[in-house]
Design an enzyme around this catalytic site. Structure first.
Site, PDB file in Angstrom:
ATOM      1  N   GLU A  34       0.841  -1.207   0.000  1.00  0.00           N
ATOM      2  CA  GLU A  34       0.000   0.000   0.000  1.00  0.00           C
ATOM      3  C   GLU A  34       0.868   1.246   0.000  1.00  0.00           C
ATOM      4  OE1 GLU A  34      -2.988   0.251  -1.234  1.00  0.00           O
ATOM      5  OE2 GLU A  34      -3.930  -0.877   0.404  1.00  0.00           O
ATOM      6  N   HIS A  35       0.474   2.185  -0.864  1.00  0.00           N
ATOM      7  CA  HIS A  35       1.220   3.422  -1.065  1.00  0.00           C
ATOM      8  C   HIS A  35       2.648   3.144  -1.546  1.00  0.00           C
ATOM      9  CE1 HIS A  35      -1.670   6.496   0.087  1.00  0.00           C
ATOM     10  NE2 HIS A  35      -2.117   5.660   1.013  1.00  0.00           N
ATOM     11  N   ASP A  37       2.889   1.933  -5.040  1.00  0.00           N
ATOM     12  CA  ASP A  37       2.887   1.882  -6.520  1.00  0.00           C
ATOM     13  C   ASP A  37       3.597   3.097  -7.112  1.00  0.00           C
ATOM     14  OD1 ASP A  37       0.698   3.584  -5.884  1.00  0.00           O
ATOM     15  OD2 ASP A  37      -0.644   2.707  -7.393  1.00  0.00           O
ATOM     16  N   GLY A 128     -15.458   6.557  -2.812  1.00  0.00           N
ATOM     17  CA  GLY A 128     -14.690   7.022  -1.653  1.00  0.00           C
ATOM     18  C   GLY A 128     -14.476   5.943  -0.613  1.00  0.00           C
ATOM     19  N   GLY A 130     -12.265   3.331  -0.987  1.00  0.00           N
ATOM     20  CA  GLY A 130     -10.966   2.666  -1.110  1.00  0.00           C
ATOM     21  C   GLY A 130     -11.009   1.446  -2.007  1.00  0.00           C
ATOM     22  N   LEU A 131     -12.110   1.292  -2.782  1.00  0.00           N
ATOM     23  CA  LEU A 131     -12.231   0.119  -3.650  1.00  0.00           C
ATOM     24  C   LEU A 131     -12.144   0.510  -5.136  1.00  0.00           C
ATOM     25  CD1 LEU A 131     -15.107  -1.778  -1.776  1.00  0.00           C
ATOM     26  CD2 LEU A 131     -12.651  -2.123  -1.542  1.00  0.00           C
ATOM     27  N   SER A 132     -11.663   1.720  -5.383  1.00  0.00           N
ATOM     28  CA  SER A 132     -11.346   2.157  -6.752  1.00  0.00           C
ATOM     29  C   SER A 132     -12.548   2.264  -7.671  1.00  0.00           C
ATOM     30  CB  SER A 132     -10.338   1.214  -7.404  1.00  0.00           C
ATOM     31  OG  SER A 132      -9.166   1.261  -6.700  1.00  0.00           O
ATOM     32  N   GLU A 166      -6.731  10.259 -15.028  1.00  0.00           N
ATOM     33  CA  GLU A 166      -6.903  10.647 -13.623  1.00  0.00           C
ATOM     34  C   GLU A 166      -5.816  11.635 -13.173  1.00  0.00           C
ATOM     35  OE1 GLU A 166      -8.623   7.756 -11.279  1.00  0.00           O
ATOM     36  OE2 GLU A 166      -8.191   8.755  -9.384  1.00  0.00           O
ATOM     37  N   ASP A 178      -4.682   0.753  -9.353  1.00  0.00           N
ATOM     38  CA  ASP A 178      -6.140   0.567  -9.423  1.00  0.00           C
ATOM     39  C   ASP A 178      -6.595   0.254 -10.849  1.00  0.00           C
ATOM     40  OD1 ASP A 178      -5.745   1.397  -6.866  1.00  0.00           O
ATOM     41  OD2 ASP A 178      -6.742   3.336  -7.091  1.00  0.00           O
TER      42      ASP A 178
HETATM   43  C1  GLA Z   1      -5.044   4.999  -4.357  1.00  0.00           C
HETATM   44  C2  GLA Z   1      -4.286   5.238  -5.650  1.00  0.00           C
HETATM   45  C3  GLA Z   1      -3.351   4.057  -5.964  1.00  0.00           C
HETATM   46  C4  GLA Z   1      -2.476   3.720  -4.762  1.00  0.00           C
HETATM   47  C5  GLA Z   1      -3.314   3.599  -3.492  1.00  0.00           C
HETATM   48  C6  GLA Z   1      -2.469   3.411  -2.265  1.00  0.00           C
HETATM   49  O1  GLA Z   1      -5.926   3.923  -4.499  1.00  0.00           O
HETATM   50  O2  GLA Z   1      -5.191   5.404  -6.725  1.00  0.00           O
HETATM   51  O3  GLA Z   1      -2.570   4.355  -7.100  1.00  0.00           O
HETATM   52  O4  GLA Z   1      -1.453   4.658  -4.606  1.00  0.00           O
HETATM   53  O5  GLA Z   1      -4.144   4.738  -3.294  1.00  0.00           O
HETATM   54  O6  GLA Z   1      -1.750   2.220  -2.339  1.00  0.00           O
END
Ligand code: GLA
Length: 390
Positions: A34-35, A37, A128, A130-132, A166, A178
């Protein structure tokens, strides 16, 4: 009614005909990495069985007209009004429409045909959370324009175009995870992506574990500011560390050992942010042999460590996410639990022994509501295929 039936019926109502095509594009949940990429690290997401459905046909004029069912809103724009982010009536595009419009813009920039279309869409990926949900929208529209435009790109290329939309049009400086997961998902498989080389492969998900998503229902407000600040801290760390480690391009190039040696050179906050990234990249590398041999206990331990690090070092958690994780980690059958996605609200991901998943979900819902007073939404999800024309 299924989402597909709903979207077909709405298309018919709006445009007086049946749609020529329907596409689906999934959201994603990330298990580890996480965080990282945008620091050239490794990520381990799955595409989930929550998705957007878009029904569409070629447009009758040069207008692209979109109906967002979940908002009961409609908008029209053309290639000409796109650059100014205005609709056909010269009004600012609403935020939801920036995603499809951004895709049209990115495709145009890449020299790909984007014929006008009329479309209706709906989604069960909560915004919003966290599931893209936004990557799913982007991947659905890239596919729609591919279908009408007479060109064909591999899924990773489509993901990169969604990311460009984006980054450059919507203005969120996200990484590639994502869009990659939404484009490249594989049923029943975990994805492993090297965010530097963009090479990826799939890994097995043992049958006897379930992935449970627990939604705090706390929605992120405008967090792109905090997200972009984290990115800047990472860049600052690379700049300072490169004085001692010439040639490093990103935190991916810094080992935990080198980082420990040089950490004192960094300002305190930058050190904490960079430590999360360097250690999380190490965790996501260490996870591969564990997944290959099906060692869920050790993999779950890495997931738990990831949450602590996101909470204490990267500071992207909130009380409700911490509560959800704490309750989950105390329940039988739970191998690991952590917040997933960018943070600041949304969901946790839980790795749970399948035979205990139902009892776990009930106990987690009760325990969370007990502590916070709010009922969460909890469901067992499965790994699905990436975006596709149905
Ligand atoms: C969001 C961003 C991703 C990634 C995550 C954290 O979902 O769109 O590119 O950085 O946060 O891992």
């Amino acid at each position: 009614m299924s989402l597909q039936e709903t979207v077909n019926a709405t298309f018919q109502e709006c445009f007086g005909e049946t749609p020529a095509y329907v596409v689906r594009a999934p959201g994603r949940v990330n298990l580890l990495g996480e965080h990282v990429d945008y620091n050239d690290g490794f990520v381990l997401p799955i595409a989930i069985d929550r998705e957007i459905w878009l029904a569409f046909s070629p447009g009758d004029t040069d207008q692209t007209t979109l109906r967002a069912l979940d908002l009961s809103e409609q908008v029209s724009f053309t290639l000409k009004t796109l650059a100014s982010k205005k609709d056909s009536a010269d009004k600012d595009l609403p935020i939801w429409a920036l995603y499809p419009a951004g895709v049209m813009w990115a495709l145009k920039e890449a020299g790909l045909a984007t014929p006008a279309l009329k479309g209706a869409y709906t989604s069960n990926v909560p915004q919003g959370s966290g599931l893209s949900s936004s990557a799913a929208v982007e991947m659905a529209f890239v596919l729609a324009w591919q279908t009408l435009g007479g060109w064909k790109l591999p899924p990773m290329e489509r993901a990169l175009l969604g990311q460009k939309a984006e980054n450059r049009y919507v203005g969120v400086n996200c990484g590639i995870m994502d869009q990659f997961a939404s484009a490249c998902g594989k049923q029943d498989r975990l994805l492993h992506l090297d965010c530097r080389s963009l090479e990826w492969h799939t890994l097995p998900l043992p049958n006897d574990v379930a992935i449970v998503i627990a939604d705090t229902r706390m929605r992120r407000a405008l967090t792109s500011g905090e997200y972009n600040k984290r990115r800047l801290d990472c860049e600052e760390a690379v700049r300072i560390l490169s004085e001692k480690l010439p040639g490093i391009k990103s935190l991916r190039d810094v080992s935990v050992e080198a980082f420990n040696r040089l950490a004192s050179q960094l300002p305190e906050r930058v050190e904490r942010r960079a430590r999360h990234v360097v250690e999380e990249i190490e965790r996501s590398v260490g996870a591969i042999p564990l997944l290959e041999k099906g060692d869920m206990v050790e993999f779950g331990r890495l997931i738990n460590q990831c949450h602590a690090s996101l909470r204490d070092l990267y500071e992207v958690s909130i009380t409700e996410l911490d509560t959800m994780v704490r309750v989950a980690q105390s329940l039988p059958g739970c191998y690991g639990a952590r917040l997933t996605g960018a943070g600041f609200g949304g969901c946790t991901v839980n790795l749970v022994a399948r035979e205990q998943a139902e009892a776990f979900s009930r106990a987690l819902a009760a325990g969370y509501e007990d502590e916070t007073g709010f009922p969460p939404e909890i469901y067992v999800c499965s790994a699905s295929n990436g975006a596709e024309v149905i």
